[in-house]
Design a protein around this motif. Sequence first.
Motif, PDB file in Angstrom:
ATOM      1  N   GLU A 230       0.909  -1.229   0.158  1.00 52.38           N
ATOM      2  CA  GLU A 230       0.144  -0.143   0.234  1.00 52.38           C
ATOM      3  C   GLU A 230       0.846   1.150   0.007  1.00 52.38           C
ATOM      4  OE1 GLU A 230      -3.367  -0.418   0.048  1.00 52.38           O
ATOM      5  OE2 GLU A 230      -2.957  -2.665  -0.126  1.00 52.38           O
ATOM      6  N   VAL A 231       0.635   2.317  -0.615  1.00 55.64           N
ATOM      7  CA  VAL A 231       1.261   3.419  -0.657  1.00 55.64           C
ATOM      8  C   VAL A 231       0.348   4.828  -0.426  1.00 55.64           C
ATOM      9  CG1 VAL A 231       2.662   5.116  -2.062  1.00 55.64           C
ATOM     10  CG2 VAL A 231       2.749   2.418  -2.444  1.00 55.64           C
ATOM     11  N   MET A 232       0.739   5.506   0.638  1.00 53.27           N
ATOM     12  CA  MET A 232       0.006   6.882   0.735  1.00 53.27           C
ATOM     13  C   MET A 232       0.779   8.050   0.339  1.00 53.27           C
ATOM     14  SD  MET A 232      -2.028   8.331   4.231  1.00 53.27           S
ATOM     15  CE  MET A 232      -0.437   9.281   4.595  1.00 53.27           C
ATOM     16  N   PHE A 233       0.630   8.984  -0.362  1.00 50.75           N
ATOM     17  CA  PHE A 233       1.329  10.089  -0.464  1.00 50.75           C
ATOM     18  C   PHE A 233       1.300  10.879   0.440  1.00 50.75           C
ATOM     19  CE2 PHE A 233       2.971  10.221  -4.849  1.00 50.75           C
ATOM     20  CZ  PHE A 233       2.389   9.156  -5.344  1.00 50.75           C
ATOM     21  N   CYS A 234       2.681  11.381   1.162  1.00 49.62           N
ATOM     22  CA  CYS A 234       2.419  11.836   2.700  1.00 49.62           C
ATOM     23  C   CYS A 234       2.966  13.357   2.647  1.00 49.62           C
ATOM     24  CB  CYS A 234       3.544  10.765   3.321  1.00 49.62           C
ATOM     25  SG  CYS A 234       3.384  10.785   5.164  1.00 49.62           S
ATOM     26  N   GLU A 235       4.123  13.557   2.632  1.00 46.24           N
ATOM     27  CA  GLU A 235       4.810  14.673   3.134  1.00 46.24           C
ATOM     28  C   GLU A 235       4.182  15.439   4.561  1.00 46.24           C
ATOM     29  OE1 GLU A 235       4.386  17.185  -0.456  1.00 46.24           O
ATOM     30  OE2 GLU A 235       6.454  16.702  -0.713  1.00 46.24           O
ATOM     31  N   SER A 236       4.206  16.513   4.732  1.00 47.92           N
ATOM     32  CA  SER A 236       3.958  17.050   6.148  1.00 47.92           C
ATOM     33  C   SER A 236       2.752  17.413   6.583  1.00 47.92           C
ATOM     34  CB  SER A 236       5.001  18.530   6.346  1.00 47.92           C
ATOM     35  OG  SER A 236       6.326  17.930   5.902  1.00 47.92           O
ATOM     36  N   LEU A 237       1.779  17.741   5.555  1.00 45.93           N
ATOM     37  CA  LEU A 237       0.307  18.374   5.875  1.00 45.93           C
ATOM     38  C   LEU A 237      -0.242  17.396   6.638  1.00 45.93           C
ATOM     39  CD1 LEU A 237      -0.524  20.434   3.058  1.00 45.93           C
ATOM     40  CD2 LEU A 237      -0.423  21.175   5.363  1.00 45.93           C
ATOM     41  N   PRO A 238      -0.303  15.784   6.353  1.00 44.76           N
ATOM     42  CA  PRO A 238      -1.256  14.973   7.141  1.00 44.76           C
ATOM     43  C   PRO A 238      -0.840  15.067   8.908  1.00 44.76           C
ATOM     44  CG  PRO A 238      -0.462  13.964   5.231  1.00 44.76           C
ATOM     45  CD  PRO A 238       0.281  15.340   5.360  1.00 44.76           C
ATOM     46  N   PHE A 239       0.448  15.067   8.847  1.00 48.21           N
ATOM     47  CA  PHE A 239       1.066  15.076  10.107  1.00 48.21           C
ATOM     48  C   PHE A 239       0.530  16.376  11.183  1.00 48.21           C
ATOM     49  CE2 PHE A 239       3.773  12.082   8.215  1.00 48.21           C
ATOM     50  CZ  PHE A 239       3.469  11.168   9.101  1.00 48.21           C
ATOM     51  N   GLN A 240       0.633  17.463  10.309  1.00 47.87           N
ATOM     52  CA  GLN A 240       0.058  18.706  11.008  1.00 47.87           C
ATOM     53  C   GLN A 240      -1.509  18.641  11.238  1.00 47.87           C
ATOM     54  OE1 GLN A 240       0.920  21.883   8.170  1.00 47.87           O
ATOM     55  NE2 GLN A 240       3.165  20.819   7.781  1.00 47.87           N
ATOM     56  N   ALA A 241      -2.188  17.961  10.388  1.00 46.09           N
ATOM     57  CA  ALA A 241      -3.708  17.652  10.830  1.00 46.09           C
ATOM     58  C   ALA A 241      -3.688  16.851  12.061  1.00 46.09           C
ATOM     59  CB  ALA A 241      -4.158  17.095   9.395  1.00 46.09           C
TER      60      ALA A 241
END
Length: 433
Positions: A230-241
């Motif tokens: 499985e792959v999710m495009f991530c970077e920082s915004l999901p962690f900020q949410a």
Amino acid sequence: MEDASPNTCEHREVELLSPWELIRKYTCVACGGVLTCSCDAVLATRVLRHQALTGTDSYSAARVAVTHPLTPNVCDDCRGLPPKPFPRSEQRGATTKIHRYYWRELWTESHLRFLQWCDDEGISTVDDAGKSLVLWLEHQQHKDQMKQIEREVLAEIKQLHATHPKYVYDEPSDADVLKANGVRVTDAKAAYLTPTRDRVLVLPLGVTDQTQAQSVEEFVATRLRADGREVMFCESLPFQALYGCLMYLWVQDPADPLIRPAGVSREGQGGTDGQLIWTLLPADYGRQAHADRRQAELEAHLDFIGSTTDDLLWAFDYWLEYSRPLRQYLWAYSAEDEQRARTIIGVLGVERVKTILRWLAESYWDRYVGWPDLLTWHETPDGPRGVLFVEVKSSSDRLSDDQKTWIEGNRETLGFDFEIVKVNRTLRMQVTE
Ligand SMILES: [Zn+2]
Ligand SMILES: [Zn+2]
């Protein structure tokens, strides 16, 4: 014993309040006075008068009043001490090493020369009421002159750095950072489309159908999916949410004595329609001081949010709307980022999410960006396995300062399996259209 009354103190030992202000302030260890150095007299009185009278503590963000303005022999230069470098990060618009290390010298020297030029030309730098016109003259009336001066100063500082460097550039290279932190680097091969438009596009070797061209991140995601991941495009915004939602009760605690109203205006779906709304924030939000001050409450809150992954998912859904103002403040309010934050909880599980929340809370503004491009895992009947963060780099990409911070934080605290996939240009393919 040294007399520590402010009027007779010799201010033998001072500490820099914040390296980032143009007019620097120092606190005296003996008398507690807040000082500026007399060598900044011209800039303090003719250009930045308001900045000359108050300072901001870089640890707590507290505003402090200057009690001893323009005191002789305060700064390192005037005391004959070796200057300490405070390089600006690349994200603040300082892209070359000269700009990053010598930002304050560039600023100071350009303004002094502009003032000298005004004096020589007989141009008044104050209005009838005595208000400074310098910034207006520099940005409007005589901006070509200012640009010219800035170019000259830059050339001179470059020359000076080449012959008598004031600062030594001693930052580790990307390779040093990767090695010191034990980061695995995997190579992938691809054909690069050329010329490059707004972003790099690649094709798997042997594929000639250019409609299948992908970004390097998509290219690596496709390979991971082909491995059954499985792959999710991530970077920082999901962690900020994730942080904004699960931590809002700790951040916006009305019992916090430093809590105060803060205005937020954000565009787009889930935002404030560009309208100013009011929410509560501690005055030292996101600084190390914030977590130091509220450490007991932080641990209590992390206990309170639950002990299982299901608890966290429930809390996340329940607090999603209540936490919106804080998430708007943190730019983490899109439905997509909310959904990705939820996925992160499910994939990483309660303990690892709490480790992330604590790590962010301890110095939010230093850590909220720099997260890797992809989160990938194997879905099994027993839940997610083989969780891995992947940062994708094309041939020419370098690590940003924020990514280096994340890589160090990951080795020291977060402990995630992490790798860099370098998509090497093995072939160039001319774009056909
Ligand atoms: Zn003193
Ligand atoms: Zn000085």
